[in-house]
Motif scaffolding. Structure first.
Motif, PDB file in Angstrom:
ATOM      1  N   LEU A  50       0.810  -1.221   0.000  1.00  0.00           N
ATOM      2  CA  LEU A  50       0.000   0.000   0.000  1.00  0.00           C
ATOM      3  C   LEU A  50       0.842   1.269   0.000  1.00  0.00           C
ATOM      4  CD1 LEU A  50      -3.156  -0.706   2.166  1.00  0.00           C
ATOM      5  CD2 LEU A  50      -2.740  -0.973  -0.265  1.00  0.00           C
ATOM      6  N   ILE A  51       2.104   1.162   0.307  1.00  0.00           N
ATOM      7  CA  ILE A  51       2.935   2.372   0.291  1.00  0.00           C
ATOM      8  C   ILE A  51       3.644   2.532  -1.052  1.00  0.00           C
ATOM      9  CG2 ILE A  51       4.967   3.489   1.326  1.00  0.00           C
ATOM     10  CD1 ILE A  51       3.967   2.317   4.023  1.00  0.00           C
ATOM     11  N   THR A  52       4.241   1.463  -1.546  1.00  0.00           N
ATOM     12  CA  THR A  52       4.994   1.581  -2.798  1.00  0.00           C
ATOM     13  C   THR A  52       4.118   1.364  -4.029  1.00  0.00           C
ATOM     14  OG1 THR A  52       5.524  -0.768  -2.859  1.00  0.00           O
ATOM     15  CG2 THR A  52       7.060   0.651  -1.662  1.00  0.00           C
ATOM     16  N   GLY A  53       2.965   0.742  -3.854  1.00  0.00           N
ATOM     17  CA  GLY A  53       2.102   0.431  -5.000  1.00  0.00           C
ATOM     18  C   GLY A  53       2.628  -0.725  -5.841  1.00  0.00           C
ATOM     19  N   ARG A  54       3.649  -1.400  -5.340  1.00  0.00           N
ATOM     20  CA  ARG A  54       4.230  -2.512  -6.108  1.00  0.00           C
ATOM     21  C   ARG A  54       3.637  -3.860  -5.751  1.00  0.00           C
ATOM     22  NH1 ARG A  54      10.443  -0.537  -6.529  1.00  0.00           N
ATOM     23  NH2 ARG A  54       9.999   0.818  -8.296  1.00  0.00           N
ATOM     24  N   MET A  55       3.667  -4.750  -6.739  1.00  0.00           N
ATOM     25  CA  MET A  55       3.231  -6.125  -6.501  1.00  0.00           C
ATOM     26  C   MET A  55       4.313  -6.827  -5.690  1.00  0.00           C
ATOM     27  SD  MET A  55       1.604  -7.219 -10.164  1.00  0.00           S
ATOM     28  CE  MET A  55       2.585  -6.158 -11.239  1.00  0.00           C
ATOM     29  N   VAL A  56       3.973  -7.258  -4.487  1.00  0.00           N
ATOM     30  CA  VAL A  56       4.957  -7.900  -3.616  1.00  0.00           C
ATOM     31  C   VAL A  56       4.706  -9.398  -3.474  1.00  0.00           C
ATOM     32  CG1 VAL A  56       5.611  -5.864  -2.286  1.00  0.00           C
ATOM     33  CG2 VAL A  56       3.582  -7.176  -1.613  1.00  0.00           C
ATOM     34  N   GLY A  57       3.566  -9.833  -3.972  1.00  0.00           N
ATOM     35  CA  GLY A  57       3.259 -11.250  -3.878  1.00  0.00           C
ATOM     36  C   GLY A  57       2.097 -11.633  -4.758  1.00  0.00           C
ATOM     37  N   MET A  58       1.878 -12.933  -4.844  1.00  0.00           N
ATOM     38  CA  MET A  58       0.742 -13.470  -5.594  1.00  0.00           C
ATOM     39  C   MET A  58       0.089 -14.536  -4.721  1.00  0.00           C
ATOM     40  SD  MET A  58       0.739 -12.163  -8.679  1.00  0.00           S
ATOM     41  CE  MET A  58       1.910 -10.957  -9.336  1.00  0.00           C
ATOM     42  N   GLU A  59      -1.232 -14.664  -4.846  1.00  0.00           N
ATOM     43  CA  GLU A  59      -1.892 -15.811  -4.221  1.00  0.00           C
ATOM     44  C   GLU A  59      -2.302 -16.770  -5.328  1.00  0.00           C
ATOM     45  OE1 GLU A  59      -5.355 -15.137  -1.758  1.00  0.00           O
ATOM     46  OE2 GLU A  59      -5.505 -17.265  -1.255  1.00  0.00           O
ATOM     47  N   ALA A  60      -1.926 -18.032  -5.165  1.00  0.00           N
ATOM     48  CA  ALA A  60      -2.303 -19.057  -6.131  1.00  0.00           C
ATOM     49  C   ALA A  60      -3.717 -19.540  -5.808  1.00  0.00           C
ATOM     50  CB  ALA A  60      -1.321 -20.227  -6.055  1.00  0.00           C
ATOM     51  N   LEU A  61      -4.612 -19.498  -6.777  1.00  0.00           N
ATOM     52  CA  LEU A  61      -6.008 -19.902  -6.574  1.00  0.00           C
ATOM     53  C   LEU A  61      -6.388 -20.932  -7.630  1.00  0.00           C
ATOM     54  CD1 LEU A  61      -7.126 -16.262  -5.842  1.00  0.00           C
ATOM     55  CD2 LEU A  61      -7.341 -18.156  -4.202  1.00  0.00           C
ATOM     56  N   VAL A  62      -6.760 -22.107  -7.163  1.00  0.00           N
ATOM     57  CA  VAL A  62      -6.964 -23.225  -8.086  1.00  0.00           C
ATOM     58  C   VAL A  62      -8.286 -23.110  -8.845  1.00  0.00           C
ATOM     59  CG1 VAL A  62      -8.073 -24.801  -6.418  1.00  0.00           C
ATOM     60  CG2 VAL A  62      -6.671 -25.750  -8.280  1.00  0.00           C
ATOM     61  N   ARG A  63      -8.288 -23.586 -10.075  1.00  0.00           N
ATOM     62  CA  ARG A  63      -9.479 -23.657 -10.927  1.00  0.00           C
ATOM     63  C   ARG A  63      -9.535 -25.045 -11.548  1.00  0.00           C
ATOM     64  NH1 ARG A  63     -10.020 -19.691  -8.446  1.00  0.00           N
ATOM     65  NH2 ARG A  63     -10.323 -17.554  -9.117  1.00  0.00           N
ATOM     66  N   TRP A  64     -10.730 -25.468 -11.886  1.00  0.00           N
ATOM     67  CA  TRP A  64     -10.901 -26.760 -12.560  1.00  0.00           C
ATOM     68  C   TRP A  64     -11.513 -26.510 -13.932  1.00  0.00           C
ATOM     69  CZ3 TRP A  64     -14.763 -31.066 -10.587  1.00  0.00           C
ATOM     70  CH2 TRP A  64     -14.670 -32.194 -11.436  1.00  0.00           C
ATOM     71  N   GLN A  65     -10.744 -26.831 -14.945  1.00  0.00           N
ATOM     72  CA  GLN A  65     -11.256 -26.706 -16.308  1.00  0.00           C
ATOM     73  C   GLN A  65     -11.997 -28.001 -16.634  1.00  0.00           C
ATOM     74  OE1 GLN A  65     -10.753 -23.852 -18.633  1.00  0.00           O
ATOM     75  NE2 GLN A  65     -12.512 -25.029 -19.364  1.00  0.00           N
ATOM     76  N   HIS A  66     -13.299 -27.976 -16.373  1.00  0.00           N
ATOM     77  CA  HIS A  66     -14.102 -29.176 -16.564  1.00  0.00           C
ATOM     78  C   HIS A  66     -14.446 -29.314 -18.046  1.00  0.00           C
ATOM     79  CE1 HIS A  66     -17.526 -31.904 -16.387  1.00  0.00           C
ATOM     80  NE2 HIS A  66     -17.129 -32.259 -15.186  1.00  0.00           N
ATOM     81  N   PRO A  67     -14.273 -30.528 -18.611  1.00  0.00           N
ATOM     82  CA  PRO A  67     -14.461 -30.700 -20.059  1.00  0.00           C
ATOM     83  C   PRO A  67     -15.856 -30.294 -20.551  1.00  0.00           C
ATOM     84  CG  PRO A  67     -14.097 -32.825 -18.943  1.00  0.00           C
ATOM     85  CD  PRO A  67     -13.781 -31.748 -17.964  1.00  0.00           C
ATOM     86  N   GLN A  68     -16.885 -30.470 -19.727  1.00  0.00           N
ATOM     87  CA  GLN A  68     -18.238 -30.061 -20.162  1.00  0.00           C
ATOM     88  C   GLN A  68     -18.729 -28.790 -19.483  1.00  0.00           C
ATOM     89  OE1 GLN A  68     -18.125 -33.651 -19.148  1.00  0.00           O
ATOM     90  NE2 GLN A  68     -17.488 -33.997 -21.275  1.00  0.00           N
TER      91      GLN A  68
END
Ligand code: C2E
Ligand code: MG
Ligand code: MG
Ligand code: MG
Length: 287
Positions: A50-68
């Protein structure tokens, strides 16, 4: 304090229970083969200082690409995966994928980029958790300092002595520990003090109404103040407006995650954001 998980969102529709059951059985069969079929993928959401405005990290969030059924968010299948004991192999896959990606992004990030990974209650209970994590770090080459485990209050409070030991083992590897959805569970502040923690994530249900509900504002302010006195970082989840951002900045929140900056995105789009950041920085430096 505490607020029941999903209190505001959850609605119970009696007539559709059969349908839910049927959908559950259908998904169950598919879920059992999803890992082998390579149907999971990770989205990443930036965490911004919030001070530098820089990206300091990422959160990995899982998704499922369901065939149908197309791209499914975790609330459609994580519980099912827990029930079927698939969450252990799925979690191992998520961790490895996230570590590989984090390692690959270090060279295009302006600052060391942390990677946060969500740990289910079931994973947290695993006896050999620390050993598994250590092995993944070794295999992927990611600096352990850049890995953050997100655990919920509920998993932490289940067995305090075991939690203290687990967290110590994880910390011994070098990684950071973060409490997810903070404020929605029922943690005892006395126990919190005993845990070797690094970060509290203010649940987005408090952030959502920080401008309109004085109770939520008070809770958010109290969490930030408490974190500061315990020497923990605070990340606010679900920041959607400039007003919320200003409020959090004013009260000394460390970083934020939310649609205001970016939703969770596929790796290629995150990579573009990181490159753009670096390019902008280079241009500014040269001018
Ligand atoms: P979480 O860890 O609290 O993740 C934050 C969730 O809030 C994400 O939903 C994210 O997309 C959403 N979000 C972020 N910013 C905003 C915003 O500004 N507004 C709103 N309305 N939402 C926002 P997502 O990706 O659907 O994940 C939901 C939950 O599923 C996660 O909550 C986490 O508990 C679980 N989850 C996700 N990935 C994994 C995983 O790999 N393993 C396990 N065990 N659980 C996971
Ligand atoms: Mg999380
Ligand atoms: Mg959360
Ligand atoms: Mg949440």
């Amino acid at each position: 304090w505490g607020r029941k998980q999903g209190e505001k969102e959850f609605q119970f529709y009696q007539p559709s229970m059969d349908l839910i059951d049927a959908e559950r059985r259908l998904l169950e069969t598919d879920l059992r083969s999803a890992l082998d079929n390579n149907e999971f993928l990770l989205y990443y959401q930036p965490q911004v200082n919030l001070i530098t405005g820089r990206m300091v990290g990422m959160e990995a969030l899982v998704r499922w690409q369901h065939p149908q059924r197309g791209l499914l968010p975790p609330n459609r299948f994580i519980h099912l995966a827990e029930d079927l004991d698939l969450v252990i192999p799925l979690g191992a896959w998520v961790l490895k994928q996230a570590c590989l990606q984090a390692q690959a992004w270090q060279s295009i990030s302006l600052v060391p980029l942390r990677m946060s990974v969500n740990l289910s209650a079931r994973q947290f209970k695993q006896a050999n958790l620390a050993a598994c994590v250590a092995q993944t770090l070794q295999e992927t080459g990611l600096n352990p300092k850049l890995l953050v485990m997100e655990v919920t209050e509920t998993s932490l409070m289940e067995d305090i002595d075991d939690t203290v030991e687990k967290l110590r083992d994880l910390k011994a590897i070098g990684m950071e520990i973060s409490i997810d959805d903070f404020g929605t569970g029922y943690s005892s502040l006395n126990y919190l003090r005993r845990f070797p923690l690094d970060t509290l994530k203010i649940d987005r249900s408090f952030v959502a109404q920080v401008m309109s509900d004085s109770n939520d504002a008070a809770i958010a302010t109290a969490i930030i103040a408490m974190a500061q006195s315990l020497k923990l970082k605070v990340i606010a989840e679900g920041v959607e407006t400039e007003d919320q951002l200003a409020f959090l900045r004013k009260h000394g929140c460390y970083a934020m995650q939310g649609f205001l900056f970016s939703p969770a995105l596929p790796a290629a789009e995150i990579e573009a954001l990181l490159k753009q950041d670096k390019r902008l920085n280079a241009l500014t430096a040269n001018s």
